[in-house]
Design a protein around this motif. Structure first.
Motif, PDB file in Angstrom:
ATOM      1  N   GLY A 241       0.814  -1.202   0.000  1.00  0.00           N
ATOM      2  CA  GLY A 241       0.000   0.000   0.000  1.00  0.00           C
ATOM      3  C   GLY A 241       0.851   1.257   0.000  1.00  0.00           C
ATOM      4  N   SER A 242       0.285   2.340  -0.527  1.00  0.00           N
ATOM      5  CA  SER A 242       1.001   3.610  -0.589  1.00  0.00           C
ATOM      6  C   SER A 242       0.216   4.671   0.174  1.00  0.00           C
ATOM      7  CB  SER A 242       1.193   4.048  -2.043  1.00  0.00           C
ATOM      8  OG  SER A 242      -0.057   4.251  -2.673  1.00  0.00           O
ATOM      9  N   ARG A 255       8.597   3.378  -5.588  1.00  0.00           N
ATOM     10  CA  ARG A 255       7.808   2.143  -5.670  1.00  0.00           C
ATOM     11  C   ARG A 255       8.760   0.961  -5.775  1.00  0.00           C
ATOM     12  NH1 ARG A 255       4.487  -1.172  -8.872  1.00  0.00           N
ATOM     13  NH2 ARG A 255       4.578  -3.104  -7.656  1.00  0.00           N
ATOM     14  N   HIS A 267       3.000  -0.145 -12.266  1.00  0.00           N
ATOM     15  CA  HIS A 267       1.968   0.748 -11.744  1.00  0.00           C
ATOM     16  C   HIS A 267       2.521   1.564 -10.580  1.00  0.00           C
ATOM     17  CE1 HIS A 267       0.894  -1.247  -7.937  1.00  0.00           C
ATOM     18  NE2 HIS A 267       1.123  -2.388  -8.551  1.00  0.00           N
ATOM     19  N   SER A 268       1.962   2.742 -10.399  1.00  0.00           N
ATOM     20  CA  SER A 268       2.503   3.697  -9.431  1.00  0.00           C
ATOM     21  C   SER A 268       1.865   3.586  -8.047  1.00  0.00           C
ATOM     22  CB  SER A 268       2.298   5.123  -9.954  1.00  0.00           C
ATOM     23  OG  SER A 268       0.908   5.419 -10.046  1.00  0.00           O
ATOM     24  N   GLY A 269       0.984   2.612  -7.862  1.00  0.00           N
ATOM     25  CA  GLY A 269       0.320   2.471  -6.571  1.00  0.00           C
ATOM     26  C   GLY A 269      -0.647   3.600  -6.273  1.00  0.00           C
ATOM     27  N   THR A 276       6.914   9.152  -9.328  1.00  0.00           N
ATOM     28  CA  THR A 276       7.106   7.773  -8.883  1.00  0.00           C
ATOM     29  C   THR A 276       8.351   7.178  -9.528  1.00  0.00           C
ATOM     30  OG1 THR A 276       4.738   7.417  -8.564  1.00  0.00           O
ATOM     31  CG2 THR A 276       6.117   5.461  -8.789  1.00  0.00           C
TER      32      THR A 276
END
Length: 345
Positions: A241-242, A255, A267-269, A276
């Motif tokens: 999680g971000s 990431r 994907h950048s979260g 990112t």
């Protein structure tokens, strides 16, 4: 137009022994040192790093192996010149603790424009540290001392230690306790400023989103575009999680896109893609041991459907120093070139 970047070809020391049949002849030892560049080279290098571009980022720990390194794989000076940011995994170099590493760091900051950030832990609580507050008049942090109320006079007085000196107020991070979290942020900022560092990277693996947001909000008073030291960085790295609460505060999100665990993942979260940094594992845990850079070149090559990414990075870049090609950091150097090709004139 592509931005020009500059590479230092890392040259290993070569010792040539000149042997003759005469026992009285002295052996000739010739050592080839690192390439040396003029002031224009370093000026161009600093200007590149100050420009808007997709950055390169590396977690690097071997500098802390010893106070007296004998390998360029344990030296900041041995890292690629065009590396933008170094995460000081393990420790912080000071004049006293790591004199060679400290001198190397200052040289890289001053001459190459490389930035160095400390590690901040956001995966656990219960950190213990001395409280401090910002003194606006003095424009510096000052320590807070423990006080108590005298039972007889009702006056507030300082608590003294066994040597009769005022006792520092100790704070522990507690989830949901806003003041302890803000104090933790101030500890981090004061530490990086006192140690001459360029920012902090909080390792977000376990904290709640709200808690990370509190730390980000407090750091934002001092770091980043809105802070007192606008040139210093506030960074958060994450794997699962971000923290959605830090978008307004972060210079970069790292990431941890480790291909050995999740495959090639870009994907950048949910965080802003242009901030990112996709960080590959090149440590011992990666499939090829990290020696050959794993997928750093693939992450460097990737571009979002629209706009740009923040950059690419490597966790434990140390292992790629031992690239089987025989060229230190070969794959990471190639990734830098892929992401920001140098101009050929």
């Amino acid at each position: 137009m592509k931005i020009k970047i500059f590479f230092s070809v890392f040259v290993l020391s070569i010792i040539t022994l000149s042997l003759t049949s005469c026992d009285n002849d002295v052996e000739t030892i010739e050592i080839q040192d690192l390439y040396k560049y003029d002031s224009q080279y370093f000026k161009n290098l600093r200007e590149f790093k100050n420009s808007k571009h997709e950055i390169s980022y590396a977690y690097y720990a071997s500098w802390a192996n010893t106070q007296n390194p004998t390998s360029w794989g344990e030296r900041f000076l041995g890292l690629p010149d065009s590396l933008d940011i170094v995460n000081l995994w393990i420790d912080i170099p000071t004049k006293e603790s790591y004199p060679t590493a400290y001198a190397d760091m200052v040289y890289c900051q001053t001459m190459k424009g490389t930035r160095f950030v400390m590690h901040g832990d956001a995966s656990n609580y219960n950190h213990y540290f001395w409280d401090r507050v910002w003194n606006e008049d003095k424009q510096e942090f000052e320590y807070v001392y423990e006080t108590k109320e005298d039972a007889t006079t009702g006056k507030t007085e300082f608590v003294l230690d066994e040597n009769g000196k005022k006792k520092h107020k100790m704070v522990k991070t507690v989830s949901g306790n806003e003041e302890s979290l803000r104090s933790y942020a101030r500890w981090a900022v004061d530490t990086l400023v006192q140690c001459g560092l360029d920012g902090v990277d909080f390792d977000y693996e376990g904290w709640g989103d709200a808690d990370m947001g509190i730390v980000g909000n407090e750091c934002n008073k001092y770091l980043g575009p809105q802070g007192k030291w606008s040139e210093k960085l506030f960074i958060v790295d994450f794997f699962g999680g971000s923290p959605s609460t830090c978008d307004d505060y972060c210079d970069y999100f790292i990431r941890q896109a480790y291909s050995w665990q999740v495959g090639f993942s870009t994907h950048s979260g949910g965080r802003p893609e242009d901030r990112t940094v996709l960080c590959e594992s090149t440590g011992a845990e990666s499939q090829d041991g990290g020696v050959n850079g794993a997928m750093v070149r693939e992450y460097a090559r990737f571009e979002p459907a629209s706009g740009k990414k923040g950059g690419f990075g490597a966790y434990y870049l140390d292992y790629n120093y031992k690239s089987q090609s025989g060229i230190p950091y070969k794959e990471f150097r190639e990734a830098i070139q892929i992401q920001n090709p140098a101009l050929n004139k």
